[in-house]
Design a protein around this motif. Sequence first.
Motif: not given
Length: 275
Positions: A135-142, A174-180, A205-209
């Motif tokens: 629920a909180n964003w940015q997350p604790d992980w980088q 939706w609020r991350c960049d993901a790559q294989l 990345k920044e979450a949509p408002q």
Amino acid sequence: MTNLPPLRETIAQYGLQAKKALGQNFLLDEKLLARIAALAGDLKGQRIVEIGPGPGGLSRAILRAGGRLTAIERDERCLPALNELQNTFPGQLSIISGDAMQISLTNHVQVPFHIMANLPYNIGTALLVNWLTSANWQPDWQSLTLMFQREVAERIVAKPGDKAYGRLSVLSQWRCDAQLAMKVHRSAFTPPPKIMSAVVYITPKEAPQGVKSDILQMITAAAFGQRRKMLRQSLRSVTGALNALESCDIDPQRRAETVSVAEYIALARTLSEAV
């Protein structure tokens, strides 16, 4: 570092035959493991959490790269091998014996941190969804550097219209960049699994408002839970969803796999505002 025996010898020494019940398949190629660890960039001095290190193959690569590692291992048979690593890399490795599904990382690791894992196949997706839907964003992980079955990895990065595109794709993007980032042949594991694997690299990345994570999860669960049906049918159980489709100019005769991540975000925003 030079005193460490080959991983195959460590497995034999401590009797670490992989357990199917724990979803274990061990990677022994230390050059490959070093490449996986390098996907997250320069690890020197960085805090890393590893889930399910097993005999410590990826752990070795992380520690050799200078990472400050917290390893969470459920299988008590693996603890002596990890203790050996702890002695070899003094001050760099902390070991937590327990189930990663039940452990709050922030109770044990200073934030922010990176997460790396050759995830057990039986809990990998559940762990990922937990990390993605905070629920909180940015997350604790980088960053997340995670090994999955290749079909799961392809679902994470899939685009609308792809056969693999689904709920996991939307939640991952939706609020991350993901790559294989890397494909891994089944022969690299001991024992070799029946399927191929792949490593995904995910950064927040920044979450949509104006979008509530639980609303997005509800919409995608309903839409993809009946993916062969039109949206007007699959979303009927979600209060306000049909009106939201109209507000967002999304044709209710479309099916879930044709709706883009941006369109799911728009739907979730409209419903979030109505709550």
